[in-house]
Design an enzyme around this catalytic site. Sequence first.
Site, mmCIF file in Angstrom:
data_model
loop_
_atom_site.group_PDB
_atom_site.id
_atom_site.type_symbol
_atom_site.label_atom_id
_atom_site.label_comp_id
_atom_site.label_asym_id
_atom_site.label_seq_id
_atom_site.Cartn_x
_atom_site.Cartn_y
_atom_site.Cartn_z
ATOM 1 N N LEU D 227 41.514 -32.981 40.209
ATOM 2 C CA LEU D 227 41.784 -32.756 38.795
ATOM 3 C C LEU D 227 43.218 -32.253 38.566
ATOM 4 O O LEU D 227 43.651 -31.306 39.218
ATOM 5 C CB LEU D 227 40.787 -31.713 38.268
ATOM 6 C CG LEU D 227 40.749 -31.538 36.751
ATOM 7 C CD1 LEU D 227 40.279 -32.792 36.073
ATOM 8 C CD2 LEU D 227 39.858 -30.366 36.385
ATOM 9 N N ASP D 228 43.934 -32.879 37.662
ATOM 10 C CA ASP D 228 45.298 -32.457 37.287
ATOM 11 C C ASP D 228 46.285 -32.516 38.451
ATOM 12 O O ASP D 228 47.342 -31.882 38.416
ATOM 13 C CB ASP D 228 45.315 -31.033 36.702
ATOM 14 C CG ASP D 228 44.396 -30.893 35.507
ATOM 15 O OD1 ASP D 228 44.051 -31.931 34.894
ATOM 16 O OD2 ASP D 228 44.017 -29.765 35.187
#
Lengths: 284, 284, 284, 284
Positions: D227-228
């Site tokens: 994520l990210d």
Amino acid sequence: MNRTYRLILDCPDQVGIVTRVAEMITRHGGWISEAAHHSDVESQRFFSRFEIQADSLSFGIETLREKFAPMIEEYQMNFNLIDSCQPKKVILMASKGSHCLSDLLDRWRSNDLDCEISCVISNHTDMQGLVEWYGIPYHHVVIDKDNKAPGFAQVEALVDEYQADCIVLARYMQILPQVLCEKYRHKVINIHHSFLPSFIGAKPYHQASRRGVKLIGATCHYVTEQLDEGPIIDQDVVRVTHSDKVEDLVRLGKDVEKTVLARGLRHHLEDRILVHGNKTVVFS
Amino acid sequence: MNRTYRLILDCPDQVGIVTRVAEMITRHGGWISEAAHHSDVESQRFFSRFEIQADSLSFGIETLREKFAPMIEEYQMNFNLIDSCQPKKVILMASKGSHCLSDLLDRWRSNDLDCEISCVISNHTDMQGLVEWYGIPYHHVVIDKDNKAPGFAQVEALVDEYQADCIVLARYMQILPQVLCEKYRHKVINIHHSFLPSFIGAKPYHQASRRGVKLIGATCHYVTEQLDEGPIIDQDVVRVTHSDKVEDLVRLGKDVEKTVLARGLRHHLEDRILVHGNKTVVFS
Amino acid sequence: MNRTYRLILDCPDQVGIVTRVAEMITRHGGWISEAAHHSDVESQRFFSRFEIQADSLSFGIETLREKFAPMIEEYQMNFNLIDSCQPKKVILMASKGSHCLSDLLDRWRSNDLDCEISCVISNHTDMQGLVEWYGIPYHHVVIDKDNKAPGFAQVEALVDEYQADCIVLARYMQILPQVLCEKYRHKVINIHHSFLPSFIGAKPYHQASRRGVKLIGATCHYVTEQLDEGPIIDQDVVRVTHSDKVEDLVRLGKDVEKTVLARGLRHHLEDRILVHGNKTVVFS
Amino acid sequence: MNRTYRLILDCPDQVGIVTRVAEMITRHGGWISEAAHHSDVESQRFFSRFEIQADSLSFGIETLREKFAPMIEEYQMNFNLIDSCQPKKVILMASKGSHCLSDLLDRWRSNDLDCEISCVISNHTDMQGLVEWYGIPYHHVVIDKDNKAPGFAQVEALVDEYQADCIVLARYMQILPQVLCEKYRHKVINIHHSFLPSFIGAKPYHQASRRGVKLIGATCHYVTEQLDEGPIIDQDVVRVTHSDKVEDLVRLGKDVEKTVLARGLRHHLEDRILVHGNKTVVFS
């Protein structure tokens, strides 16, 4: 430093130029480490820049130049081949304002500007000691406002003596005589303290204040006979507000001026700028 | 939403104005949640903006206004007292280009522009369906290029009918007649697609391309009788290169235009802009 | 220069503070030439800064301070009253990298930083001649990496001897001992070469290169015991691309570092910064 | 529109690649209108992009691809040849926040995004009418927070049914399941509302407010299982001050989010992005 040959050319556009140039380089083992191209649709002109690892070739720059001779003629190229290990000789011209001069000197000392600084020419002596601390000759050349010719003759003599490749007007505050503009065409870099073409001419920060703009800027350009009309190399801006007085604009503008001038000069030193008409191609 | 009264004033500068105004507010229990001041040294004029929590006062805006009446006279104030819960009535005027219109509509729907959008007026019908999806009336008013008066009469009638507080020229592409500029003085906001005062007039992106600038911009300003000469509210720029053709400048410029217009309009809606002469004070 | 008294305060928020303060100033004829306020909703704390024309008062700063004494107690104010004609004494600390140091010296000489530069302290001697050209004492204080205490004791002695108001870590490259961070709380300004909180710690440009970011930045902050965690004063960024190597990031970053540090220092010198917790209010 | 073939490749670096590729194109009369190259020194990998005028070749894209087959094998190239007249099929995924969705739709309608928008998928119905006004199918797919699998199965079915080339998470607010991240590797573009790697995870504007940063940003990146953490395509920032509350950061951030997302998507649609490891080469 990594030695490269920089090949800069422009010519009428047609199919196959990149290939012909690249093929010539590669045939002799040349390693192209950077390449950039631009086709100007309007003028149908092609612009290109190659950076070649020098030690990938079994011969020197002169031989490489000879090999390109027929192609230059065939394609009617403006052609330039430059050895990155021959640093350009730069003359800085300054007045009392020291922000650009001081900034360029520190960049040069920190190896962030790849050039030789031949000397500093100024119509004032304020910065002489600082310049000499950097080990750079300082020439105090007075421009008499009622008779500018002798001063500029001295400037010209210095430029010729040092065989300067580039003259930087680091807030020099004097207008170069037309004859020098022509003689050193595309070799004189100026920083103008406005976002051109806004506020051409004198006291641009006063003009900006009167007009109430919300951003002020600076423009780095080659000097031509038309004052403030030469080919633009780089520009930038900074935000201002209603509470900024003219003296604040002057102060805020300095940061933009020195940054833009240094960026423009760096592009020039790395042979990244091609001029056509009144515009520049900057392969950054 | 938090209800506030916005007090906007300007007057000849002298000692004690802030204190007198603040004291008047505080004496009645008023809570000042925001305050900003500016003294223009050149014109010796004072500008001020207070935001007061409405529910901290035991009386309404009319009473507050009355209490200030003597001070307004004494200090020769331009004085404005605005209730933040009375959203301004805004008319958007657009042409075929939809980027500003569409951007403003989405901001409005997302509660990022505190206003009522009374209607959209356009000389084209392309965006009618979209505007109506937002629940906003759409008026198709043709401006006949050989006889513009009837079209603009219709525009004027609509502005009056809706009692609009503000007209936004969201790339409207038509020059407002002088009489309307005067009638709606400091109420008509335009977005000009250049970094004024560069490239005044028609086709600024073509002008920018010809000049070879390295940044292009947009300017949000109040419309006056002098085309592109009105007080500047906000400006911004975006970087371009030699490889950007005019159509690229147009595309890149759109992002700046819509952002700057929205920012300028927002300042107007929040009563953050005071005009003096051809300049603005923006308390942002 | 225009002499002003700067009144900086913060206290628990309540109705009427601005009025009380302004009224006190005005009652004695004081001319407020600048004023800014901020209410922090979360902490319910009020922050304010007034600039008062010194010669509009019939008495001096000490008397003014006395007059405020009861109010300070009543409102539990952090209160500071500063004479703009008492320039702050600043110590610059630097290492080998000269860009920030050289930039600050030129700004100071050009009267763009209103302070006294008491001395430069460095663990290297490279810049000694340049610093002395500016007429500023240079102290070479070696920080032995295996025994840092004696070096920092010498630093502390110098700071105390010069009665410095402010210490600027102009790319000093050494971590200040905790005891000095506490002793000179909110007086030590550092420039960190990343956009904090990204890339905390060592070699941020290497970290940035590995992560493939498209902008790099710099952060000016007050030094606290938590490395790189102090209250942020200012930040800025510059665009980079895939073709920029770590050494390009370092070079491009320098421009941001020196600009942001100078801007932050200027705010500090003009008493525009109030710290609460780990955040700053900057009345710029 | 001007039809071009875009040739995108990367391979281990060695002398002569540009020449070999250019020679192959030119030999068949191909007109190279754009070319860009990048050598990554660390990984010793070479990246290149050519744009070839389609009508300068006497045969089609399939034949061109065949001609390159031996070279692809010889140089171990990742090789892609794309017809600019085959617009990519894009699926937009959105939640309640409309700024990115509305912005992309207007750009698409204004021909500033060269793609087909196959459909919009959302877990809310708010924007259905607007999307349909643009003539684009709208699918309301609920993601049940206690049982997300069925919703995402529906999403997957839609992506496959539309044979989408690209999925844009236009502030979708849901985390895509790992299996979809892998299946659509380098095809899912997200806009994260922070200047990554700052403020990874939830509520970045709250984090930014707590840390007291002076700039906030947004990051456009390819979605990966981490994520990210995916390869960054583009980033930008906007200035904020102590007076901006979290809701102001949210509002100011929207402008950056939509601009950066549109810019990143445009680069993707024009096949200007090559991914290596966790970084991107963007030939803009």
